[in-house]
Write a protein that holds these residues in place. Structure first.
Motif, short mmCIF file in Angstrom:
data_model
loop_
_atom_site.label_atom_id
_atom_site.label_comp_id
_atom_site.label_asym_id
_atom_site.label_seq_id
_atom_site.Cartn_x
_atom_site.Cartn_y
_atom_site.Cartn_z
N ALA A 219 41.17 38.03 29.42
CA ALA A 219 41.49 38.78 30.63
C ALA A 219 40.89 38.10 31.85
O ALA A 219 41.54 37.99 32.90
CB ALA A 219 40.99 40.21 30.50
N ASP A 220 39.66 37.64 31.74
CA ASP A 220 39.00 36.93 32.84
C ASP A 220 39.81 35.70 33.25
O ASP A 220 40.02 35.44 34.45
CB ASP A 220 37.60 36.49 32.43
CG ASP A 220 36.55 37.54 32.70
OD1 ASP A 220 36.84 38.48 33.48
OD2 ASP A 220 35.46 37.44 32.14
N GLU A 221 40.24 34.93 32.27
CA GLU A 221 40.99 33.71 32.58
C GLU A 221 42.32 34.04 33.23
O GLU A 221 42.73 33.37 34.20
CB GLU A 221 41.22 32.90 31.30
CG GLU A 221 41.89 31.55 31.58
CD GLU A 221 41.95 30.65 30.36
OE1 GLU A 221 42.50 29.53 30.48
OE2 GLU A 221 41.46 31.06 29.27
N LEU A 222 43.01 35.06 32.76
CA LEU A 222 44.29 35.46 33.35
C LEU A 222 44.09 35.93 34.79
O LEU A 222 44.90 35.62 35.67
CB LEU A 222 44.93 36.56 32.51
CG LEU A 222 45.51 36.09 31.17
CD1 LEU A 222 45.76 37.27 30.23
CD2 LEU A 222 46.81 35.31 31.39
N ILE A 223 43.03 36.64 35.05
CA ILE A 223 42.73 37.08 36.42
C ILE A 223 42.49 35.87 37.31
O ILE A 223 42.99 35.81 38.44
CB ILE A 223 41.50 38.03 36.42
CG1 ILE A 223 41.85 39.36 35.76
CG2 ILE A 223 41.03 38.27 37.86
CD1 ILE A 223 40.65 40.25 35.51
N ARG A 224 41.75 34.88 36.81
CA ARG A 224 41.48 33.66 37.59
C ARG A 224 42.77 32.89 37.87
O ARG A 224 42.89 32.25 38.92
CB ARG A 224 40.49 32.76 36.85
CG ARG A 224 39.07 33.28 36.83
CD ARG A 224 38.08 32.17 36.46
NE ARG A 224 38.39 31.60 35.16
CZ ARG A 224 37.89 32.06 34.01
NH1 ARG A 224 37.10 33.12 34.02
NH2 ARG A 224 38.20 31.47 32.87
N LEU A 225 43.73 32.97 36.97
CA LEU A 225 45.00 32.28 37.16
C LEU A 225 45.93 33.01 38.14
O LEU A 225 46.98 32.51 38.49
CB LEU A 225 45.71 32.09 35.82
CG LEU A 225 45.07 31.04 34.88
CD1 LEU A 225 45.73 31.11 33.50
CD2 LEU A 225 45.21 29.65 35.47
N GLY A 226 45.52 34.20 38.57
CA GLY A 226 46.27 34.90 39.61
C GLY A 226 47.36 35.83 39.15
O GLY A 226 48.32 36.07 39.89
N VAL A 227 47.24 36.40 37.93
CA VAL A 227 48.28 37.32 37.48
C VAL A 227 48.27 38.58 38.34
O VAL A 227 47.29 38.92 39.00
CB VAL A 227 48.08 37.70 35.99
CG1 VAL A 227 48.20 36.47 35.10
CG2 VAL A 227 46.74 38.40 35.77
N ASP A 228 49.40 39.27 38.33
CA ASP A 228 49.55 40.52 39.07
C ASP A 228 48.79 41.61 38.33
O ASP A 228 49.17 42.02 37.23
CB ASP A 228 51.03 40.87 39.18
CG ASP A 228 51.30 42.07 40.09
OD1 ASP A 228 50.36 42.84 40.35
OD2 ASP A 228 52.46 42.24 40.52
N LEU A 229 47.73 42.11 38.93
CA LEU A 229 46.88 43.10 38.28
C LEU A 229 47.58 44.44 38.08
O LEU A 229 47.28 45.17 37.12
CB LEU A 229 45.61 43.32 39.10
CG LEU A 229 44.70 42.12 39.34
CD1 LEU A 229 43.55 42.52 40.24
CD2 LEU A 229 44.18 41.57 38.02
N ASP A 230 48.48 44.77 38.97
CA ASP A 230 49.06 46.11 38.96
C ASP A 230 50.45 46.19 38.34
O ASP A 230 51.18 47.15 38.55
CB ASP A 230 49.10 46.66 40.40
CG ASP A 230 47.70 46.86 40.96
OD1 ASP A 230 46.85 47.41 40.24
OD2 ASP A 230 47.45 46.45 42.11
N GLY B 36 36.57 45.09 39.48
CA GLY B 36 36.00 44.09 40.38
C GLY B 36 37.06 43.16 40.95
O GLY B 36 36.91 42.66 42.07
N ALA B 37 38.13 42.95 40.20
CA ALA B 37 39.21 42.08 40.67
C ALA B 37 40.15 42.81 41.62
O ALA B 37 41.02 42.18 42.24
CB ALA B 37 39.99 41.54 39.47
N GLY B 38 40.00 44.14 41.72
CA GLY B 38 40.80 44.89 42.69
C GLY B 38 41.96 45.66 42.13
O GLY B 38 42.85 46.10 42.89
N ILE B 39 42.00 45.89 40.83
CA ILE B 39 43.10 46.65 40.25
C ILE B 39 43.06 48.09 40.71
O ILE B 39 42.00 48.63 41.05
CB ILE B 39 43.04 46.57 38.70
CG1 ILE B 39 44.41 46.89 38.09
CG2 ILE B 39 41.96 47.50 38.14
CD1 ILE B 39 44.50 46.57 36.61
N ASP B 40 44.22 48.74 40.76
CA ASP B 40 44.31 50.14 41.16
C ASP B 40 43.89 51.02 39.99
O ASP B 40 44.61 51.13 39.00
CB ASP B 40 45.75 50.46 41.58
CG ASP B 40 45.94 51.92 41.99
OD1 ASP B 40 44.93 52.63 42.14
OD2 ASP B 40 47.10 52.34 42.15
N LEU B 41 42.74 51.66 40.11
CA LEU B 41 42.24 52.51 39.04
C LEU B 41 43.00 53.82 38.93
O LEU B 41 42.93 54.51 37.91
CB LEU B 41 40.75 52.82 39.25
CG LEU B 41 39.78 51.64 39.16
CD1 LEU B 41 38.38 52.09 39.55
CD2 LEU B 41 39.78 51.05 37.75
#
Length: 276
Positions: free
Chosen positions: A172-183, A210-215
Protein backbone atom coordinates in the motif's frame (compact mmCIF):
# COMPACT_ATOMS: atom_id res chain seq x y z
CA UNK A 1 -50.21 4.57 -18.26
CA UNK A 2 -48.10 1.79 -16.73
CA UNK A 3 -50.10 -0.86 -14.89
CA UNK A 4 -48.93 -0.58 -11.29
CA UNK A 5 -48.16 -3.70 -9.24
CA UNK A 6 -50.57 -4.87 -6.55
CA UNK A 7 -47.94 -4.55 -3.79
CA UNK A 8 -44.94 -2.32 -3.27
CA UNK A 9 -41.44 -3.27 -2.20
CA UNK A 10 -40.30 -1.98 1.22
CA UNK A 11 -37.10 -0.47 -0.20
CA UNK A 12 -37.69 3.27 -0.53
CA UNK A 13 -36.74 5.45 -3.46
CA UNK A 14 -33.47 7.27 -2.98
CA UNK A 15 -32.29 10.61 -4.30
CA UNK A 16 -28.68 10.97 -5.34
CA UNK A 17 -26.52 14.04 -5.83
CA UNK A 18 -25.23 14.77 -9.35
CA UNK A 19 -21.69 14.31 -7.99
CA UNK A 20 -22.44 10.80 -6.73
CA UNK A 21 -24.42 9.94 -9.86
CA UNK A 22 -21.45 10.99 -12.01
CA UNK A 23 -19.23 8.83 -9.81
CA UNK A 24 -21.46 5.81 -10.44
CA UNK A 25 -21.38 6.40 -14.19
CA UNK A 26 -17.60 6.75 -14.23
CA UNK A 27 -17.19 3.60 -12.13
CA UNK A 28 -19.42 1.76 -14.58
CA UNK A 29 -17.43 3.01 -17.56
CA UNK A 30 -14.15 2.02 -15.89
CA UNK A 31 -15.39 -1.46 -15.01
CA UNK A 32 -15.61 -1.03 -11.22
CA UNK A 33 -19.41 -1.20 -11.32
CA UNK A 34 -20.52 -4.29 -13.29
CA UNK A 35 -23.94 -2.99 -14.34
CA UNK A 36 -25.87 0.26 -14.42
CA UNK A 37 -29.01 1.43 -16.21
CA UNK A 38 -29.37 5.15 -16.99
CA UNK A 39 -32.74 6.56 -18.00
CA UNK A 40 -33.62 9.98 -19.40
CA UNK A 41 -37.28 10.96 -18.83
CA UNK A 42 -37.22 14.34 -20.60
CA UNK A 43 -39.20 14.84 -23.80
CA UNK A 44 -38.14 13.00 -26.96
CA UNK A 45 -36.72 16.09 -28.71
CA UNK A 46 -34.54 17.03 -25.74
CA UNK A 47 -33.24 13.47 -25.55
CA UNK A 48 -32.54 13.38 -29.28
CA UNK A 49 -30.68 16.70 -29.11
CA UNK A 50 -28.37 15.72 -26.26
CA UNK A 51 -28.27 13.14 -23.48
CA UNK A 52 -25.83 11.38 -21.20
CA UNK A 53 -23.96 8.75 -23.25
CA UNK A 54 -25.46 5.35 -22.55
CA UNK A 55 -28.78 6.73 -21.32
CA UNK A 56 -32.04 5.36 -22.72
CA UNK A 57 -35.19 7.40 -23.28
CA UNK A 58 -37.84 6.26 -20.81
CA UNK A 59 -41.57 6.76 -21.30
CA UNK A 60 -44.74 5.02 -20.14
CA UNK A 61 -44.81 3.02 -23.36
CA UNK A 62 -41.10 2.08 -23.37
CA UNK A 63 -40.95 1.08 -19.68
CA UNK A 64 -41.87 -2.63 -20.16
CA UNK A 65 -39.38 -3.10 -23.02
CA UNK A 66 -36.47 -1.22 -21.41
CA UNK A 67 -36.78 -3.00 -18.07
CA UNK A 68 -37.30 -6.50 -19.43
CA UNK A 69 -33.59 -7.33 -19.51
CA UNK A 70 -32.74 -5.83 -16.11
CA UNK A 71 -32.31 -7.77 -12.89
CA UNK A 72 -34.02 -6.42 -9.80
CA UNK A 73 -30.56 -5.60 -8.40
CA UNK A 74 -29.37 -3.55 -11.38
CA UNK A 75 -28.55 -0.04 -10.10
CA UNK A 76 -30.77 2.50 -11.84
CA UNK A 77 -30.21 6.23 -12.37
CA UNK A 78 -33.10 8.37 -13.59
CA UNK A 79 -32.70 12.01 -14.58
CA UNK A 80 -35.10 14.63 -15.93
CA UNK A 81 -34.84 18.41 -16.34
CA UNK A 82 -34.49 19.48 -12.71
CA UNK A 83 -34.87 16.35 -10.53
CA UNK A 84 -38.62 16.34 -9.96
CA UNK A 85 -40.20 13.99 -12.51
CA UNK A 86 -37.28 11.61 -12.01
CA UNK A 87 -38.36 11.11 -8.37
CA UNK A 88 -41.72 9.81 -9.55
CA UNK A 89 -40.02 7.43 -11.96
CA UNK A 90 -37.54 6.24 -9.33
CA UNK A 91 -40.46 5.42 -7.05
CA UNK A 92 -42.07 3.52 -9.92
CA UNK A 93 -38.97 1.33 -10.19
CA UNK A 94 -39.08 0.71 -6.44
CA UNK A 95 -42.76 -0.22 -6.70
CA UNK A 96 -41.80 -2.76 -9.33
CA UNK A 97 -39.34 -4.29 -6.83
CA UNK A 98 -36.09 -2.84 -8.17
CA UNK A 99 -33.75 -2.58 -5.19
CA UNK A 100 -31.61 0.40 -6.24
CA UNK A 101 -33.42 3.25 -7.95
CA UNK A 102 -31.92 6.73 -7.82
CA UNK A 103 -33.37 10.08 -8.84
CA UNK A 104 -30.60 12.51 -9.82
CA UNK A 105 -30.96 15.84 -8.03
CA UNK A 106 -30.61 18.85 -10.31
CA UNK A 107 -31.44 16.90 -13.47
CA UNK A 108 -29.60 16.65 -16.77
CA UNK A 109 -27.63 19.91 -16.69
CA UNK A 110 -26.18 19.27 -13.22
CA UNK A 111 -25.32 15.66 -14.04
CA UNK A 112 -23.67 16.65 -17.33
CA UNK A 113 -21.62 19.34 -15.60
CA UNK A 114 -20.29 16.90 -13.00
CA UNK A 115 -19.53 14.29 -15.65
CA UNK A 116 -17.66 16.90 -17.69
CA UNK A 117 -15.67 17.96 -14.63
CA UNK A 118 -14.75 14.36 -13.83
CA UNK A 119 -13.63 13.69 -17.39
CA UNK A 120 -11.67 16.95 -17.68
CA UNK A 121 -9.89 16.23 -14.42
CA UNK A 122 -8.59 12.85 -15.50
CA UNK A 123 -4.82 12.52 -15.74
CA UNK A 124 -2.52 9.86 -17.09
CA UNK A 125 -2.84 6.79 -14.87
CA UNK A 126 0.03 5.80 -12.58
CA UNK A 127 2.19 2.98 -13.89
CA UNK A 128 4.32 0.32 -12.28
CA UNK A 129 7.51 1.95 -13.52
CA UNK A 130 10.48 0.99 -11.34
CA UNK A 131 8.14 -1.02 -9.12
CA UNK A 132 9.58 -3.41 -6.57
CA UNK A 133 9.68 -7.12 -7.32
CA UNK A 134 6.99 -7.63 -4.68
CA UNK A 135 4.64 -5.17 -6.36
CA UNK A 136 5.29 -6.60 -9.84
CA UNK A 137 4.48 -10.08 -8.50
CA UNK A 138 1.33 -8.76 -6.78
CA UNK A 139 0.11 -7.04 -9.96
CA UNK A 140 0.66 -10.19 -12.00
CA UNK A 141 -0.94 -12.50 -9.44
CA UNK A 142 -4.15 -10.48 -9.32
CA UNK A 143 -4.35 -9.63 -13.00
CA UNK A 144 -3.93 -5.88 -12.60
CA UNK A 145 -2.79 -3.64 -15.44
CA UNK A 146 0.82 -2.47 -14.84
CA UNK A 147 0.17 0.52 -17.13
CA UNK A 148 -2.82 1.69 -15.09
CA UNK A 149 -2.58 1.10 -11.35
CA UNK A 150 -6.02 2.65 -10.83
CA UNK A 151 -7.78 0.16 -13.11
CA UNK A 152 -10.16 -2.15 -11.20
CA UNK A 153 -10.40 -5.91 -11.40
CA UNK A 154 -12.60 -8.38 -9.50
CA UNK A 155 -15.41 -6.71 -7.53
CA UNK A 156 -14.12 -3.33 -8.70
CA UNK A 157 -11.02 -3.52 -6.51
CA UNK A 158 -7.97 -1.48 -7.52
CA UNK A 159 -4.45 -2.55 -6.50
CA UNK A 160 -4.59 -0.22 -3.48
CA UNK A 161 -7.92 -1.66 -2.38
CA UNK A 162 -6.66 -5.22 -2.79
CA UNK A 163 -3.45 -4.49 -0.87
CA UNK A 164 -5.53 -2.86 1.88
CA UNK A 165 -7.91 -5.80 2.01
CA UNK A 166 -4.90 -8.10 2.44
CA UNK A 167 -3.49 -5.78 5.09
CA UNK A 168 -0.24 -5.43 3.17
CA UNK A 169 1.24 -2.16 4.44
CA UNK A 170 4.46 -2.17 2.33
CA UNK A 171 2.54 -2.68 -0.92
CA UNK A 172 0.00 0.00 0.00
CA UNK A 173 2.86 2.39 0.83
CA UNK A 174 4.50 1.77 -2.53
CA UNK A 175 1.24 2.26 -4.43
CA UNK A 176 0.65 5.54 -2.60
CA UNK A 177 4.17 6.69 -3.54
CA UNK A 178 3.45 5.83 -7.17
CA UNK A 179 0.51 8.24 -7.10
CA UNK A 180 -2.57 6.01 -7.23
CA UNK A 181 -5.99 7.60 -6.76
CA UNK A 182 -6.70 7.21 -3.05
CA UNK A 183 -10.43 7.79 -3.33
CA UNK A 184 -11.29 5.28 -6.06
CA UNK A 185 -14.48 3.38 -5.22
CA UNK A 186 -15.30 -0.26 -5.91
CA UNK A 187 -18.56 -1.76 -7.16
CA UNK A 188 -20.20 -1.10 -3.77
CA UNK A 189 -18.85 2.43 -3.48
CA UNK A 190 -16.20 1.55 -0.88
CA UNK A 191 -12.61 2.80 -0.87
CA UNK A 192 -9.32 1.46 0.51
CA UNK A 193 -10.32 2.76 3.96
CA UNK A 194 -13.14 0.23 4.16
CA UNK A 195 -10.79 -2.53 2.98
CA UNK A 196 -8.23 -1.61 5.64
CA UNK A 197 -10.99 -1.80 8.25
CA UNK A 198 -11.94 -5.28 7.01
CA UNK A 199 -8.33 -6.41 7.32
CA UNK A 200 -8.09 -4.74 10.73
CA UNK A 201 -4.74 -3.07 10.05
CA UNK A 202 -4.47 0.04 12.23
CA UNK A 203 -1.11 1.03 10.73
CA UNK A 204 -2.58 0.86 7.24
CA UNK A 205 -5.41 3.17 8.27
CA UNK A 206 -2.86 5.63 9.60
CA UNK A 207 -0.88 5.52 6.33
CA UNK A 208 -4.00 6.09 4.22
CA UNK A 209 -5.16 8.96 6.42
CA UNK A 210 -1.72 10.51 6.33
CA UNK A 211 -1.76 10.37 2.54
CA UNK A 212 -5.02 12.33 2.49
CA UNK A 213 -7.69 9.73 1.79
CA UNK A 214 -11.30 10.66 2.55
CA UNK A 215 -12.14 8.88 5.81
CA UNK A 216 -15.83 9.77 5.51
CA UNK A 217 -16.63 8.25 2.12
CA UNK A 218 -20.20 6.94 2.06
CA UNK A 219 -20.73 3.83 -0.03
CA UNK A 220 -23.73 3.15 -2.25
CA UNK A 221 -25.80 2.24 0.82
CA UNK A 222 -24.79 5.43 2.61
CA UNK A 223 -22.47 3.69 5.08
CA UNK A 224 -19.08 5.00 6.20
CA UNK A 225 -16.12 2.97 7.41
CA UNK A 226 -16.80 4.23 10.94
CA UNK A 227 -20.32 2.81 10.73
CA UNK A 228 -18.92 -0.52 9.53
CA UNK A 229 -16.41 -0.73 12.38
CA UNK A 230 -19.04 0.25 14.96
CA UNK A 231 -21.52 -2.32 13.67
CA UNK A 232 -18.79 -5.01 13.59
CA UNK A 233 -17.63 -4.26 17.13
CA UNK A 234 -14.14 -3.21 16.01
CA UNK A 235 -13.51 -1.00 19.04
CA UNK A 236 -9.84 -0.28 18.37
CA UNK A 237 -10.58 0.85 14.81
CA UNK A 238 -13.52 2.98 15.93
CA UNK A 239 -11.20 4.75 18.37
CA UNK A 240 -8.53 5.16 15.71
CA UNK A 241 -10.92 6.52 13.08
CA UNK A 242 -12.21 9.07 15.58
CA UNK A 243 -8.62 10.01 16.44
CA UNK A 244 -7.84 10.47 12.74
CA UNK A 245 -10.83 12.76 12.28
CA UNK A 246 -13.66 10.56 10.97
CA UNK A 247 -17.04 12.27 11.40
CA UNK A 248 -19.38 10.34 13.76
CA UNK A 249 -22.34 12.60 12.94
CA UNK A 250 -22.79 11.39 9.34
CA UNK A 251 -26.01 9.45 8.77
CA UNK A 252 -26.72 6.58 6.39
CA UNK A 253 -29.80 6.27 4.19
CA UNK A 254 -31.82 5.07 7.19
CA UNK A 255 -30.84 8.24 9.07
CA UNK A 256 -28.64 6.30 11.49
CA UNK A 257 -25.20 7.32 12.77
CA UNK A 258 -22.29 5.09 13.68
CA UNK A 259 -23.33 5.27 17.34
CA UNK A 260 -26.80 3.99 16.51
CA UNK A 261 -25.19 0.95 14.87
CA UNK A 262 -22.72 0.13 17.65
CA UNK A 263 -22.58 -3.63 18.27
CA UNK A 264 -20.69 -3.53 21.57
CA UNK A 265 -20.73 -1.50 24.75
CA UNK A 266 -17.17 -0.41 24.08
CA UNK A 267 -18.08 1.03 20.67
CA UNK A 268 -21.21 2.62 22.10
CA UNK A 269 -19.14 4.22 24.86
CA UNK A 270 -16.88 5.83 22.27
CA UNK A 271 -19.85 7.11 20.28
CA UNK A 272 -22.50 7.68 22.94
CA UNK A 273 -22.43 11.46 22.55
CA UNK A 274 -23.64 11.04 18.96
CA UNK A 275 -26.55 8.67 19.60
CA UNK A 276 -29.93 10.18 18.88
Amino acid sequence: MIAMPLATHPVRERRISPHDAADMIMRFREGALPELAIFDVRDAMSFKTVHVPGAQHLTDSSFPTLTRGLTKHTPILVYCYHGNASQVWAQTFVDFRFVEAWSVDGGFEELSAHLGSRQAGRVDPPRATNASAALVSFISAHGFNPDDLDAPRDHGLTPLMRASLLGNVPLADELIRLGVDLDKRNMDGNTAVWMACVSGKAELLRRLAGAGIDLDNRNDMGATSLMFCASAGKTDLVALLLELGADPMITNFDDLRAGDLAASRECLSLLRHTVK
